[in-house]
Write an enzyme that holds these catalytic residues in place. Structure first.
Site, PDB file in Angstrom:
ATOM      1  N   SER A 144       0.823  -1.170  -0.044  1.00 13.66           N
ATOM      2  CA  SER A 144       0.014  -0.064  -0.029  1.00 13.66           C
ATOM      3  C   SER A 144       0.868   1.305   0.052  1.00 13.66           C
ATOM      4  O   SER A 144       2.246   1.302   0.380  1.00 13.66           O
ATOM      5  CB  SER A 144      -0.897   0.010   1.443  1.00 13.66           C
ATOM      6  OG  SER A 144      -1.471   1.196   1.502  1.00 13.66           O
ATOM      7  N   TYR A 157      -1.857  -0.566  10.583  1.00 12.18           N
ATOM      8  CA  TYR A 157      -2.022  -0.776   9.130  1.00 12.18           C
ATOM      9  C   TYR A 157      -0.713  -0.191   8.473  1.00 12.18           C
ATOM     10  O   TYR A 157      -0.090  -1.024   7.788  1.00 12.18           O
ATOM     11  CB  TYR A 157      -3.187  -0.206   8.339  1.00 12.18           C
ATOM     12  CG  TYR A 157      -3.475  -0.614   6.951  1.00 12.18           C
ATOM     13  CD1 TYR A 157      -3.622  -1.774   6.536  1.00 12.18           C
ATOM     14  CD2 TYR A 157      -2.970   0.270   5.939  1.00 12.18           C
ATOM     15  CE1 TYR A 157      -3.990  -1.980   5.222  1.00 12.18           C
ATOM     16  CE2 TYR A 157      -3.297   0.344   4.774  1.00 12.18           C
ATOM     17  CZ  TYR A 157      -3.750  -1.224   4.348  1.00 12.18           C
ATOM     18  OH  TYR A 157      -3.835  -1.437   3.053  1.00 12.18           O
TER      19      TYR A 157
END
Length: 255
Positions: A144, A157
């Site tokens: 990501s 995350y």
């Protein structure tokens, strides 16, 4: 056969066997379908009970954090096909931190790392053993842009994707001698169930939009080209790298 025909063969996945985690929805589902259309025999794995008869690939239900169960499934895939050429780790979770309570933060961190870091570590360890038998393989992890930047309100995350990014590079070094390539695809903001909260919020939607050069959110199918490329012989000299599919977010300068 024309030169173009021979060139396009580089991108063919014909006769290759792929395992894709997180294949019940979003990025994992799109990639599993795309690899199948590119010629691969695909085994999509996810913990969701999934019964869509329209999907073109083999769907297997498994929580990838259950290592022994995943190992048994992979063993069955290898016995049936005598090879596993591609592994794509697309399964992932996000648990935004809604308050500053230590207990919640610790729980979020553990759950997120279990799925986003420890599970890919285990799948790579397990599947690479079968790839070594053929001295060939391509492993792709979906990270990501959160692995690159300090996004707010979600430290678990951000940390997990940063860890996965470097895990990829470590595996790339260790597996190169077996002709197994390990790379990252780095999505920007892709509209999936995971990002839908931001997508339906007008302020957040526009904010994300303005951070890209292309002035649009991505969709899961935007990742297919990168996945097919890194899975194929066209990427035979590509390993340990990060391939950004983010609409220009990571390269954008002034707002």
């Amino acid at each position: 056969v024309s030169k173009l025909g021979r060139t396009m063969d580089l991108f063919s996945l014909k006769n290759k066997v792929a395992v894709v985690t997180g294949a019940s929805k979003g990025i994992g589902l799109a990639i599993a379908c795309g690899l199948e259309k590119a010629g691969a025999t695909v085994y999509g794995i996810a913990k969701t009970d999934f019964s869509n008869e329209m999907i073109p690939f083999n769907y297997l239900r498994c929580d990838i954090t259950q290592v022994a169960l995943f190992s048994d499934i992979v063993d069955e895939i290898y016995i049936k096909n005598s090879r596993i050429d591609i592994l794509i780790n697309a399964a992932g979770i996000t648990l935004p931190l809604k308050n500053s309570q230590l207990k919640q933060a610790q729980d979020n961190l553990k759950q997120t790392f279990d799925t986003n870091v420890f599970a890919p570590f285990n799948t790579m360890m397990i599947v690479s053993e079968y790839m070594k038998k053929k001295n060939y393989g391509s492993i792709i992890n979906i990270t990501s842009i959160a692995a690159e930047y300090g996004f707010p309100d979600n430290p678990s995350y951000v940390a997990s994707k940063g860890a996965l990014k470097m895990l990829t590079k470590a595996f790339a070094e260790d597996l190169a001698c077996y002709n197994i390539r390990v790379n990252n695809i780095v999505p920007g903001y892709i509209h999936t169930d995971m990002t839908n909260g931001s997508f339906v919020d007008p302020k957040l939607y526009k904010q994300r939009l303005n951070n890209t050069m292309m002035k649009r959110w991505g969709v899961p199918d935007d990742l297919l080209g990168a996945a097919i490329f890194l899975s194929s012989d066209a990427a035979s000299y590509v390993t340990g790298t990060d391939l950004f599919v983010d609409g220009g977010w990571s390269a954008k300068g002034m707002v």
